[in-house]
Write an enzyme that holds these catalytic residues in place. Structure first.
Site, mmCIF file in Angstrom:
data_model
loop_
_atom_site.group_PDB
_atom_site.id
_atom_site.type_symbol
_atom_site.label_atom_id
_atom_site.label_comp_id
_atom_site.label_asym_id
_atom_site.label_seq_id
_atom_site.Cartn_x
_atom_site.Cartn_y
_atom_site.Cartn_z
ATOM 1 N N GLY A 145 25.812 1.944 58.142
ATOM 2 C CA GLY A 145 25.389 1.908 59.535
ATOM 3 C C GLY A 145 25.154 0.494 60.044
ATOM 4 O O GLY A 145 25.524 0.152 61.164
ATOM 5 N N SER A 203 26.668 6.758 59.190
ATOM 6 C CA SER A 203 26.414 6.326 57.816
ATOM 7 C C SER A 203 26.358 7.539 56.893
ATOM 8 O O SER A 203 25.934 8.615 57.293
ATOM 9 C CB SER A 203 25.098 5.546 57.764
ATOM 10 O OG SER A 203 24.820 5.140 56.446
ATOM 11 N N THR A 249 39.159 -4.182 49.796
ATOM 12 C CA THR A 249 39.628 -2.969 49.112
ATOM 13 C C THR A 249 38.686 -1.810 49.403
ATOM 14 O O THR A 249 37.469 -1.951 49.321
ATOM 15 C CB THR A 249 39.725 -3.223 47.591
ATOM 16 O OG1 THR A 249 40.628 -4.306 47.384
ATOM 17 C CG2 THR A 249 40.209 -1.987 46.847
ATOM 18 N N CYS A 301 13.041 -0.229 57.127
ATOM 19 C CA CYS A 301 13.393 -1.626 57.346
ATOM 20 C C CYS A 301 12.210 -2.424 57.878
ATOM 21 O O CYS A 301 12.016 -3.571 57.537
ATOM 22 C CB CYS A 301 14.549 -1.719 58.326
ATOM 23 S SG CYS A 301 15.756 -0.425 58.062
HETATM 24 C C1 LIG Z 1 19.600 3.896 58.509
HETATM 25 C C2 LIG Z 1 19.977 3.458 59.874
HETATM 26 C C3 LIG Z 1 20.870 2.389 60.068
HETATM 27 C C4 LIG Z 1 21.414 1.591 58.925
HETATM 28 O O1 LIG Z 1 22.357 2.306 58.167
HETATM 29 P P1 LIG Z 1 22.698 1.790 56.693
HETATM 30 O O2 LIG Z 1 23.838 2.670 56.269
HETATM 31 O O3 LIG Z 1 21.470 1.998 55.865
HETATM 32 O O4 LIG Z 1 23.084 0.365 56.802
HETATM 33 C C5 LIG Z 1 21.209 2.049 61.359
HETATM 34 N N1 LIG Z 1 20.713 2.715 62.408
HETATM 35 C C6 LIG Z 1 19.864 3.751 62.271
HETATM 36 C C7 LIG Z 1 19.358 4.467 63.481
HETATM 37 C C8 LIG Z 1 19.463 4.149 60.989
HETATM 38 O O5 LIG Z 1 18.607 5.162 60.858
#
Ligand SMILES: *Cc1c(COP(=O)(O)O)cnc(C)c1O
Length: 390
Positions: A69, A197, A235, A331
């Site tokens: 994501g 994601s 890759t 985060c």
């Molecule tokens: C978890 C999350 C992300 C980040 O995705 P990752 O795959 O962990 O890098 C971005 N945006 C939102 C809203 C998320 O909940």
């Protein structure tokens, strides 16, 4: 252990692990190889692309794999802006976006790009009228998430998409929390770019995708061998992609059942806590009961603030009881300070820092909820009895 942090990540579904396994040591070819063995890998990637496209009403060739994501958010915002400058130098996003969006917008300052940050209302909704009023001749892209990761508010993306389309501005949405949980139709919602994601939907970590509507120009952020039609070189993560595809297929097939199961647990948690603990505020969209897809709250999201707690962390105390929860997003616990999301919906520092996010997933049970309510009563009583020396 009781795991109630499904917005941070989820357990890989055993059915997903199983389909991934052959792609480690058996069908390990680089998909770019010019032999039949490589075709096995390419075929598996195509199949996964199809499953993901199918879940959002897109075509296979509009799905581009990334590392997750965060990378999709960076690619969408930075890539779309870089494809449009110097003609357009303005971006609009919300105050409650994931840091991957907020920081990507900030980094575009080096190109002279300005950002407008829109405040949500008190339940976390970004009003489409606000988006419309912020668009000007310079606006390249609007980025508003489909559902918030902290308070679970589902945004009116269909209306925001219509506004963007009318004023000829690109519309990106971070749908990482919404994907696989609620129905998404990129065409009906007028979405040009969308981040998703795998690890939030019981797939493996380190794999995600960006939906790019046909004809939308995006400048790549990683160059190299030209994989993913030149949009994202490197890759391909074949086992990851295969797992992501299977997780999407399962999420699509089981969406209704999961929605029902998880939202019943959410409603039980909200009802019990609001009735059995005093001085609690429910953050996010108000509780409407079990009204299915009309609800403005993600099925598994609960976010409370507790009055009268001066010191101590609720998630850390719950951890002592064997329960995994969070105070905001995974985060934001890395950096200090209360949640930017809770503050932007109007909470004081004190209320924002006595918050608790519980995110329920398909593997949780009624027993998990009831045990957590019991533990929470104990923890809140303890924390409220802490006296702070001045
Ligand atoms: C978890 C999350 C992300 C980040 O995705 P990752 O795959 O962990 O890098 C971005 N945006 C939102 C809203 C998320 O909940």
């Amino acid at each position: 252990m009781i795991y109630l942090d499904n917005a941070a990540t989820t357990a890989v579904d055993p059915r997903v692990t199983e389909v991934m396994l052959p792609y480690f040591s058996e069908f390990y070819a680089n998909p770019s190889g010019s032999y039949g063995f490589a075709y096995k890998s390419m075929e598996a990637i195509d199949k996964a692309r199809g499953s993901i496209a199918n879940l959002i009403g897109a075509d296979s060739d509009e799905i581009f794999f990334t590392s997750g994501g965060t990378e999709s958010d960076n690619l969408a915002v930075k890539g779309a802006i870089q494809a449009l400058i110097p003609e357009k130098k303005h971006v609009i996003c919300s105050k409650i976006e994931h840091k991957a969006i907020i920081n990507s917008c900030r980094e575009m300052q080096v190109f002279g790009v300005k950002t407008t940050y829109l405040y949500p209302d008190e339940i976390g909704i970004i009003q489409p009228e606000k988006v419309m009023m912020s668009i000007n001749r310079d606006t390249a892209i609007v980025s508003i998430m489909m559902a918030n990761n902290e308070i679970g508010t589902i945004e009116p993306v269909e209306k925001i998409g219509a506004v963007c389309s009318k004023w000829n501005v690109l519309f990106h949405t971070d749908a990482v929390q919404a994907f696989g949980q609620i129905p998404i139709d990129v065409k009906r919602m007028s979405i040009d770019l969308m981040s998703i994601s795998s690890h939030k939907i019981h797939g493996p970590k380190g794999i995600g995708a960006l939906y790019v509507k046909k004809g939308t120009k995006v400048y790549h952020q990683i160059c190299g061998g030209g994989q993913e039609s030149g949009l994202r070189a490197g890759t391909e993560n074949v086992p990851g992609i295969v797992g992501f595809g299977e997780a999407a297929r399962i999420a699509g097939n089981e969406m209704n059942a999961n929605y029902r199961h998880v939202s019943v647990l959410r409603d039980r948690m909200i009802y019990r806590v609001l009735h059995e603990i005093r001085g609690v505020r429910l953050n996010g969209a108000y509780y409407y009961g079990n009204n299915g897809y009309e609800s403005r709250r993600l099925p598994g999201n609960v976010n409370f603030s507790f009055l009268g707690i001066k010191e101590g962390s609720i998630p850390m105390m719950l951890d002592e009881e064997g329960i995994c929860t969070s105070s905001g997003s995974a985060c934001s616990t890395l950096n200090e300070g209360a949640s930017h999301v809770l503050k932007s919906i109007g909470l004081s520092d004190e209320l924002a820092s006595s918050s608790l996010r519980i995110t329920i997933g398909k593997n949780n049970t009624v027993g998990d909820i009831d045990e957590t309510v019991q533990a929470l009563k104990k923890v809140i009583t303890k924390l409220r009895n802490v006296t702070v020396e001045v």
